[in-house]
Design an enzyme around this catalytic site. Structure first.
Site, PDB file in Angstrom:
ATOM      1  N   ARG A 111     -52.029  20.164 123.134  1.00  0.00           N
ATOM      2  CA  ARG A 111     -52.625  20.419 124.452  1.00  0.00           C
ATOM      3  C   ARG A 111     -53.493  21.661 124.297  1.00  0.00           C
ATOM      4  NH1 ARG A 111     -49.994  20.325 130.447  1.00  0.00           N
ATOM      5  NH2 ARG A 111     -50.306  18.115 129.975  1.00  0.00           N
ATOM      6  N   HIS A 138     -57.228  13.295 129.248  1.00  0.00           N
ATOM      7  CA  HIS A 138     -55.760  13.290 129.249  1.00  0.00           C
ATOM      8  C   HIS A 138     -55.305  11.837 129.062  1.00  0.00           C
ATOM      9  CE1 HIS A 138     -51.766  14.555 129.785  1.00  0.00           C
ATOM     10  NE2 HIS A 138     -51.773  14.986 131.022  1.00  0.00           N
ATOM     11  N   GLN A 141     -51.782  10.552 130.033  1.00  0.00           N
ATOM     12  CA  GLN A 141     -51.618  10.397 131.477  1.00  0.00           C
ATOM     13  C   GLN A 141     -52.204   9.057 131.931  1.00  0.00           C
ATOM     14  OE1 GLN A 141     -50.058  12.608 133.721  1.00  0.00           O
ATOM     15  NE2 GLN A 141     -50.241  10.791 134.997  1.00  0.00           N
ATOM     16  N   ASP A 234     -56.189  14.810 141.846  1.00  0.00           N
ATOM     17  CA  ASP A 234     -55.645  15.798 140.911  1.00  0.00           C
ATOM     18  C   ASP A 234     -56.015  17.179 141.452  1.00  0.00           C
ATOM     19  OD1 ASP A 234     -54.573  17.120 138.716  1.00  0.00           O
ATOM     20  OD2 ASP A 234     -56.183  16.608 137.334  1.00  0.00           O
ATOM     21  N   CYS A 274     -51.237  12.962 139.059  1.00  0.00           N
ATOM     22  CA  CYS A 274     -50.634  13.196 137.743  1.00  0.00           C
ATOM     23  C   CYS A 274     -49.559  14.277 137.820  1.00  0.00           C
ATOM     24  CB  CYS A 274     -51.713  13.593 136.756  1.00  0.00           C
ATOM     25  SG  CYS A 274     -52.655  15.038 137.292  1.00  0.00           S
ATOM     26  N   ARG A 302     -44.472   8.257 132.216  1.00  0.00           N
ATOM     27  CA  ARG A 302     -44.931   9.070 131.087  1.00  0.00           C
ATOM     28  C   ARG A 302     -43.961   8.930 129.905  1.00  0.00           C
ATOM     29  NH1 ARG A 302     -48.465  13.335 131.616  1.00  0.00           N
ATOM     30  NH2 ARG A 302     -48.216  13.247 129.358  1.00  0.00           N
TER      31      ARG A 302
HETATM   32  N1   CP Z   1     -49.242  15.360 134.328  1.00  0.00           N
HETATM   33  C1   CP Z   1     -49.040  16.297 133.382  1.00  0.00           C
HETATM   34  O1   CP Z   1     -49.614  16.277 132.295  1.00  0.00           O
HETATM   35  O2   CP Z   1     -48.130  17.248 133.728  1.00  0.00           O
HETATM   36  P1   CP Z   1     -47.734  18.545 132.884  1.00  0.00           P
HETATM   37  O3   CP Z   1     -48.924  19.491 132.961  1.00  0.00           O
HETATM   38  O4   CP Z   1     -46.527  19.075 133.562  1.00  0.00           O
HETATM   39  O5   CP Z   1     -47.487  18.137 131.472  1.00  0.00           O
HETATM   40  N1  NVA Z   2     -56.471  18.576 135.601  1.00  0.00           N
HETATM   41  C1  NVA Z   2     -55.211  19.233 135.444  1.00  0.00           C
HETATM   42  C2  NVA Z   2     -54.178  18.264 134.967  1.00  0.00           C
HETATM   43  C3  NVA Z   2     -52.804  18.807 134.782  1.00  0.00           C
HETATM   44  C4  NVA Z   2     -51.844  17.789 134.248  1.00  0.00           C
HETATM   45  C5  NVA Z   2     -55.349  20.410 134.500  1.00  0.00           C
HETATM   46  O1  NVA Z   2     -56.046  20.243 133.472  1.00  0.00           O
HETATM   47  O2  NVA Z   2     -54.797  21.471 134.751  1.00  0.00           O
END
Ligand code: CP
Ligand code: NVA
Length: 315
Positions: A111, A138, A141, A234, A274, A302
């Site tokens: 990530r 993502h 997701q 989101d 999400c 997930r």
């Molecule tokens: N939806 C998602 O990726 O959540 P987290 O940021 O908690 O991993």
């Molecule tokens: N768009 C958000 C998604 C979190 C799962 C972010 O990148 O923070």
């Protein structure tokens, strides 16, 4: 064999790394994983002796936990590596980290702030690299998202799916690609200045042209919500965008998913997010807590999709 054979050893950095058939097969396998889980087969010994490194530059609840539990349930071992605690944070190059990790582990999940970091990890390591969220996409997701839509609404091709808020959002990008690949129609309701990344939009239009789906950018949220089967949003301020907070809240306010907006949707629409959700910003408390809300099923999926991904790529 419980895996999508052609994915063995491959990277998953974008939804576009998958063919339509592979995406469909991954979703089918995710349903199989869910069925096995509910029939009492939680553990499968298919990652025996395998180790997965999970590098996180940003916070996570769902992704981190679902991935670690998925590896455990498949019989493998996972290592959570906070980027802050790695030598990365002290300036060790990504390409060096990649070449070291490939000598210890069987796959890297990361990530990252910059999508380029994933590309570099993949370029310099001979083991699979999986995107656990970047500033651009993502994909993990999106797999859970389309699984949830199919689970609750059956034929995705017949649906109107509407996303509200930041059209350049990583989750929106991956969702657009997955929905158009599968022949669905997606409306992205977003203000000027927040349109999706040009390359991703172009790709989604190509997929839509091939699959009979559609992708539309709509400024008017009511037009997007009208008769929608799925209402998705989101956060307005993604991780890494904190310094734009005030501007984003001002610009995106009109796109809040609230009781007024959902009154235009079909009565049996599902609400998706999400997570984490910011109540009072992109969604109101009554909507996320309503009977139309699918967010907990979506979050659960997930885990099942993560198991399908690891079983396919690493087993
Ligand atoms: N939806 C998602 O990726 O959540 P987290 O940021 O908690 O991993
Ligand atoms: N768009 C958000 C998604 C979190 C799962 C972010 O990148 O923070």
């Amino acid at each position: 064999m419980i895996r999508v054979e052609s994915l063995c050893g491959r990277d998953l950095i974008s939804i576009a790394d998958l063919t339509r058939n592979e995406l469909k097969a991954l979703i089918d396998l995710s349903f199989k994983m869910k069925e096995l889980y509910y029939n009492g087969t939680k553990f499968l010994n298919i990652l025996n002796g395998k180790t997965v490194a999970l590098i996180f530059e940003k916070h996570s609840t769902r992704t981190r936990v679902s991935l670690q539990v998925a590896v455990h349930q498949l019989g493998g071992n996972s290592l959570y590596l906070s980027a802050q605690e790695l030598q990365l944070a002290r300036g060790e190059p990504i390409k060096d980290t990649a070449r070291v990790l490939e000598r210890y582990v069987d796959g890297i999940v990361a990530r990252v702030y910059s999508h380029k970091s994933l590309i570099e990890l993949a370029e310099y390591s001979r083991i699979p690299v999986i995107n656990a969220l970047s500033d651009v996409e993502h994909p993990l997701q999106a797999l859970a998202d389309v699984m949830t839509i199919i689970e609750l609404k059956k034929d995705l091709r017949k649906l109107k799916i509407a996303f509200f808020g930041d059209g350049r959002d990583n989750v929106a990008h991956s969702l657009m690609l997955a929905v158009t690949m599968l022949g669905g129609t997606i409306y992205i309701s977003t203000p000027q200045g927040y349109d999706p990344d040009r390359e991703i939009l172009k790709r989604a239009i190509e997929y839509a042209n091939e699959s009979g789906g559609q992708v539309l950018i709509v400024r008017d949220p009511i037009e997007a919500a009208k008769n929608a089967d799925v209402i998705y949003t989101d956060v307005w301020v993604s991780m890494g965008q904190e310094n734009e907070r005030e501007k984003r809240i001002r610009d995106l306010r009109k796109y809040q998913v609230n009781s007024d907006l959902i009154s235009y949707a079909k009565s049996n629409f599902i609400f998706m997010h999400c997570l984490p959700a910011h109540r009072g910003e992109e969604v109101t408390e009554d909507v996320i807590e309503s009977k139309n809300s699918a967010v907990w099923i979506q979050a659960e999926n997930r885990l099942h999709t993560a198991k399908a991904v690891f079983a396919s790529i690493l087993a």
